[in-house]
Enzyme design. Structure first.
Site, PDB file in Angstrom:
ATOM      1  N   TYR A 165      41.396   8.638  28.307  1.00  0.00           N
ATOM      2  CA  TYR A 165      40.121   8.260  28.924  1.00  0.00           C
ATOM      3  C   TYR A 165      40.266   8.114  30.440  1.00  0.00           C
ATOM      4  O   TYR A 165      39.427   8.581  31.219  1.00  0.00           O
ATOM      5  CB  TYR A 165      39.686   6.948  28.275  1.00  0.00           C
ATOM      6  N   LYS A 169      38.272  10.160  33.325  1.00  0.00           N
ATOM      7  CA  LYS A 169      37.374   9.442  34.224  1.00  0.00           C
ATOM      8  C   LYS A 169      37.766   9.630  35.698  1.00  0.00           C
ATOM      9  O   LYS A 169      36.904   9.742  36.553  1.00  0.00           O
ATOM     10  CB  LYS A 169      37.335   7.953  33.864  1.00  0.00           C
TER      11      LYS A 169
HETATM   12  P1  NAI Z   1      27.870   4.752  23.883  1.00  0.00           P
HETATM   13  O1  NAI Z   1      28.900   5.132  22.878  1.00  0.00           O
HETATM   14  O2  NAI Z   1      26.840   3.755  23.498  1.00  0.00           O
HETATM   15  O3  NAI Z   1      27.107   6.039  24.416  1.00  0.00           O
HETATM   16  C1  NAI Z   1      27.684   7.308  24.488  1.00  0.00           C
HETATM   17  C2  NAI Z   1      26.745   8.295  23.858  1.00  0.00           C
HETATM   18  O4  NAI Z   1      27.263   9.623  24.039  1.00  0.00           O
HETATM   19  C3  NAI Z   1      26.595   8.082  22.354  1.00  0.00           C
HETATM   20  O5  NAI Z   1      25.241   7.884  22.012  1.00  0.00           O
HETATM   21  C4  NAI Z   1      27.175   9.361  21.748  1.00  0.00           C
HETATM   22  O6  NAI Z   1      26.520   9.777  20.553  1.00  0.00           O
HETATM   23  C5  NAI Z   1      26.973  10.348  22.865  1.00  0.00           C
HETATM   24  N1  NAI Z   1      27.897  11.488  22.782  1.00  0.00           N
HETATM   25  C6  NAI Z   1      29.231  11.444  22.561  1.00  0.00           C
HETATM   26  N2  NAI Z   1      29.748  12.666  22.549  1.00  0.00           N
HETATM   27  C7  NAI Z   1      28.723  13.530  22.777  1.00  0.00           C
HETATM   28  C8  NAI Z   1      28.639  14.938  22.873  1.00  0.00           C
HETATM   29  N3  NAI Z   1      29.724  15.720  22.740  1.00  0.00           N
HETATM   30  N4  NAI Z   1      27.429  15.509  23.098  1.00  0.00           N
HETATM   31  C9  NAI Z   1      26.328  14.732  23.225  1.00  0.00           C
HETATM   32  N5  NAI Z   1      26.352  13.378  23.136  1.00  0.00           N
HETATM   33  C10 NAI Z   1      27.537  12.778  22.915  1.00  0.00           C
HETATM   34  O7  NAI Z   1      28.677   4.227  25.158  1.00  0.00           O
HETATM   35  P2  NAI Z   1      28.189   3.722  26.592  1.00  0.00           P
HETATM   36  O8  NAI Z   1      28.922   2.483  26.877  1.00  0.00           O
HETATM   37  O9  NAI Z   1      26.729   3.737  26.704  1.00  0.00           O
HETATM   38  O10 NAI Z   1      28.832   4.841  27.526  1.00  0.00           O
HETATM   39  C11 NAI Z   1      28.091   5.677  28.407  1.00  0.00           C
HETATM   40  C12 NAI Z   1      29.054   6.222  29.456  1.00  0.00           C
HETATM   41  O11 NAI Z   1      29.518   5.144  30.270  1.00  0.00           O
HETATM   42  C13 NAI Z   1      30.297   6.867  28.876  1.00  0.00           C
HETATM   43  O12 NAI Z   1      30.643   7.976  29.656  1.00  0.00           O
HETATM   44  C14 NAI Z   1      31.351   5.787  29.030  1.00  0.00           C
HETATM   45  O13 NAI Z   1      32.652   6.321  29.063  1.00  0.00           O
HETATM   46  C15 NAI Z   1      30.931   5.202  30.342  1.00  0.00           C
HETATM   47  N6  NAI Z   1      31.465   3.878  30.589  1.00  0.00           N
HETATM   48  C16 NAI Z   1      31.042   2.819  29.837  1.00  0.00           C
HETATM   49  C17 NAI Z   1      31.547   1.562  30.088  1.00  0.00           C
HETATM   50  C18 NAI Z   1      31.051   0.367  29.408  1.00  0.00           C
HETATM   51  O14 NAI Z   1      31.460  -0.734  29.815  1.00  0.00           O
HETATM   52  N7  NAI Z   1      30.205   0.482  28.395  1.00  0.00           N
HETATM   53  C19 NAI Z   1      32.623   1.362  31.093  1.00  0.00           C
HETATM   54  C20 NAI Z   1      32.914   2.524  31.881  1.00  0.00           C
HETATM   55  C21 NAI Z   1      32.370   3.741  31.611  1.00  0.00           C
END
Ligand code: NAI
Length: 320
Positions: A165, A169
């Site tokens: 990851y 990132k």
């Molecule tokens: P989440 O798991 O709720 O949302 C990610 C979404 O991406 C999910 O709904 C999933 O179905 C979708 N997804 C995954 N693979 C996919 C693909 N191949 N094609 C289409 N959709 C796909 O997680 P969250 O927390 O909302 O994460 C959003 C972004 O923020 C991510 O990139 C995560 O790495 C980043 N992030 C989140 C942090 C946090 O504290 N929640 C911290 C740092 C970064």
């Protein structure tokens, strides 16, 4: 300067907008009159399975509140074309791309398999590359575009169990910094956010009292501003969490200069002066390769035993 952030009529693609942060962004863009493509394959946190429901629910909610949105269920990695096509079929163009979709396959590096490594890079990095490449053509042609790359503190600082990851990132940081330079003359602005928020990614690893402070609604204002017409920023990294909005920069110490053609250029010189290399008292903040230009000048002018020091004149305010 405009008093308002205008997003009305803009077409925004948000990947992974069926839940978590992406869902909040989708609602907020729609509430400001943007036309939103809600992409989500509806999989698990580790990327397995799929369902149309995640994207459908968000689109239904947006429409119920009077907004405009279209669902897309494509896997970002295998069919990025389908995502752009949804924008073109429904809204005729794309103005803003939020690279947000992501998965986790955490493991200590000792136990991490190659598949765990490549799967995570595939979604975060290769997926973002593929869709950005497609949107780039549209942005270049219309001389307008806004892109967000979603990085992470794990990428900037490292985090136990997240070698895959953190690689992905931090790669998105370099990707965004380069596209900011390549897009500059076409009014394509690219910024990078590193954030912390409550979602299924964090709710099992952070304590409940911390999670309470980390609602994803606290991230959205910066994402909306950075992708608005008004925003002058490009190529910058922002850290966002719990109401903090801050910028991150690369910092370079004033450093140790050794004459490259003299016998002072030895490992022992480094040994004796190592603290000088790590002294950040008089540092600067490079933003481009050109920031190295003075280094060649300085080292070529040093006398035989000079171990000089010079403040590198930064070009950070000029993007070329
Ligand atoms: P989440 O798991 O709720 O949302 C990610 C979404 O991406 C999910 O709904 C999933 O179905 C979708 N997804 C995954 N693979 C996919 C693909 N191949 N094609 C289409 N959709 C796909 O997680 P969250 O927390 O909302 O994460 C959003 C972004 O923020 C991510 O990139 C995560 O790495 C980043 N992030 C989140 C942090 C946090 O504290 N929640 C911290 C740092 C970064």
């Amino acid at each position: 300067m405009s008093e308002q952030v205008s997003l009305k009529g803009k077409v925004v693609i948000i990947t992974g907008a069926g839940g978590g942060l992406g869902k909040v962004y989708a609602h907020q863009f729609a509430s400001r009159g943007a036309k939103v493509v809600v992409n989500d394959l509806g999989g698990s946190l580790t990327g397995s399975g799929n369902s149309n429901r995640a994207a459908d629910v968000v689109v239904e909610e947006i429409k119920k509140s009077g907004g405009t949105a279209a669902a897309n269920y494509d896997n970002l990695v295998t069919n990025p074309e389908g995502i752009l096509q949804t924008a073109l079929d429904n809204f005729g163009t794309v103005d803003i791309l939020i690279n947000n979709a992501g998965i986790l396959k955490d493991s200590s590096f000792k136990n991490m398999t190659e598949k765990q490594f490549t799967d995570v890079l595939d979604v975060h990095l290769n997926g973002a590359f593929k869709l950005t490449k497609l949107c780039w053509e549209v942005f270049k042609a219309k001389k307008y575009g806004r892109i967000i790359m979603t990085a992470s503190p794990a990428g900037l600082y490292g985090n136990f169990g997240q070698a895959n990851y953190s690689c992905a990132k931090l790669a998105l940081v370099g990707f965004g910094e380069t596209l900011a330079k390549e897009g500059y003359n076409s009014n394509i602005k690219v910024n990078i956010i590193s954030l912390l928020a409550k979602s299924r990614m964090t709710e099992t690893v952070l304590p409940p009292d911390v999670l309470k402070k980390l609602s994803p609604e606290k991230i959205a204002p910066l994402v909306l501003y950075l992708t608005s017409e008004e925003c002058p920023s490009t190529g910058s990294i922002y850290e966002v969490a719990a109401g903090l909005f801050a910028q991150i920069k690369w910092q370079r110490s004033s450093g140790l200069y050794l004459n490259p053609s003299s016998d002072t250029l030895t490992p022992e010189a480094i040994l004796h002066k190592f603290s000088k290399i790590s002294d950040f008292k008089d540092s600067d903040y490079p933003i481009m390769l050109k920031d190295y230009n003075n280094v060649w000048d300085v080292t070529s002018k040093l006398g035989k035993n000079d171990q000089g020091k010079i403040k590198i004149e930064s070009l950070r305010d000029k993007v070329v």
